[in-house]
Motif scaffolding. Structure first.
Motif, PDB file in Angstrom:
ATOM      1  N   GLU A  74       0.816  -1.211   0.000  1.00 21.94           N
ATOM      2  CA  GLU A  74       0.000   0.000   0.000  1.00 21.94           C
ATOM      3  C   GLU A  74       0.850   1.261   0.000  1.00 21.94           C
ATOM      4  N   GLY A  75       2.101   1.134   0.404  1.00 23.70           N
ATOM      5  CA  GLY A  75       2.986   2.295   0.379  1.00 23.70           C
ATOM      6  C   GLY A  75       3.497   2.764   1.722  1.00 23.70           C
ATOM      7  N   TYR A  76       3.208   2.028   2.790  1.00 21.95           N
ATOM      8  CA  TYR A  76       3.779   2.398   4.084  1.00 21.95           C
ATOM      9  C   TYR A  76       5.273   2.177   4.026  1.00 21.95           C
ATOM     10  N   ARG A  77       6.036   3.137   4.557  1.00 22.24           N
ATOM     11  CA  ARG A  77       7.482   3.096   4.417  1.00 22.24           C
ATOM     12  C   ARG A  77       8.215   2.616   5.657  1.00 22.24           C
ATOM     13  N   PHE A  78       7.524   2.531   6.776  1.00 28.46           N
ATOM     14  CA  PHE A  78       8.098   1.894   7.956  1.00 28.46           C
ATOM     15  C   PHE A  78       6.961   1.290   8.766  1.00 28.46           C
ATOM     16  N   LEU A  79       7.266   0.193   9.446  1.00 31.20           N
ATOM     17  CA  LEU A  79       6.227  -0.534  10.157  1.00 31.20           C
ATOM     18  C   LEU A  79       6.714  -0.956  11.536  1.00 31.20           C
ATOM     19  N   ALA A  80       5.849  -0.759  12.509  1.00 33.31           N
ATOM     20  CA  ALA A  80       6.055  -1.357  13.825  1.00 33.31           C
ATOM     21  C   ALA A  80       5.350  -2.707  13.751  1.00 33.31           C
ATOM     22  N   TYR A  81       6.051  -3.766  14.106  1.00 32.25           N
ATOM     23  CA  TYR A  81       5.502  -5.102  13.921  1.00 32.25           C
ATOM     24  C   TYR A  81       5.227  -5.764  15.253  1.00 32.25           C
ATOM     25  N   SER A  82       3.956  -5.859  15.602  1.00 31.63           N
ATOM     26  CA  SER A  82       3.450  -6.529  16.784  1.00 31.63           C
ATOM     27  C   SER A  82       3.925  -5.839  18.065  1.00 31.63           C
ATOM     28  N   ILE A  83       3.730  -6.506  19.171  1.00 30.60           N
ATOM     29  CA  ILE A  83       4.189  -6.026  20.472  1.00 30.60           C
ATOM     30  C   ILE A  83       4.666  -7.224  21.276  1.00 30.60           C
ATOM     31  N   ASP A  84       5.471  -6.953  22.264  1.00 24.81           N
ATOM     32  CA  ASP A  84       6.107  -8.044  22.995  1.00 24.81           C
ATOM     33  C   ASP A  84       5.100  -9.017  23.601  1.00 24.81           C
ATOM     34  N   THR A  85       4.005  -8.536  24.149  1.00 24.21           N
ATOM     35  CA  THR A  85       3.053  -9.444  24.789  1.00 24.21           C
ATOM     36  C   THR A  85       2.388 -10.377  23.781  1.00 24.21           C
ATOM     37  N   VAL A  86       2.137  -9.877  22.583  1.00 31.56           N
ATOM     38  CA  VAL A  86       1.552 -10.728  21.541  1.00 31.56           C
ATOM     39  C   VAL A  86       2.566 -11.776  21.112  1.00 31.56           C
TER      40      VAL A  86
END
Length: 99
Positions: A74-86
């Motif tokens: 879609e064009g997002y240029r940076f991503l935070a991926y999940s979180i530690d608890t997940v």
């Protein structure tokens, strides 16, 4: 969303990050990430930022390689991926299929 143009015109702004829970909550749709109003708002932010050449990121909360690829496409240029608890929950459940 009402102040999106003003936000994107802040001098020196390099990037913005969409927090899906923050955005959905501000729309009164907490966690409803497939709701048409949420998707429309998310796309509006991404498209307006692209027009101004401002990098847009998003937080992919549930680890999913399919969703990660979709956001990149879609064009997002940076991503935070999940979180530690997940991630820890997935490890305890031994569900490594999403990594």
């Amino acid at each position: 969303l009402n102040n999106l143009d003003e936000i994107l015109n802040v001098e020196g702004l390099d990037a913005i990050l969409i927090g899906p829970y923050d955005l959905s909550a501000s729309l009164g749709l907490i966690g409803e990430f497939e709701h048409p109003d949420f998707l429309s708002a998310r796309n509006k932010i991404l498209n307006c930022a692209k027009e101004k050449n401002i990098a847009t990121g998003i937080h992919v909360v549930e680890p999913s390689s399919c969703e990660l690829k979709a956001r990149i496409d879609e064009g997002y240029r940076f991503l935070a991926y999940s979180i530690d608890t997940v991630m820890l929950r997935k490890a305890v459940e031994k569900d490594f299929s999403l990594y």
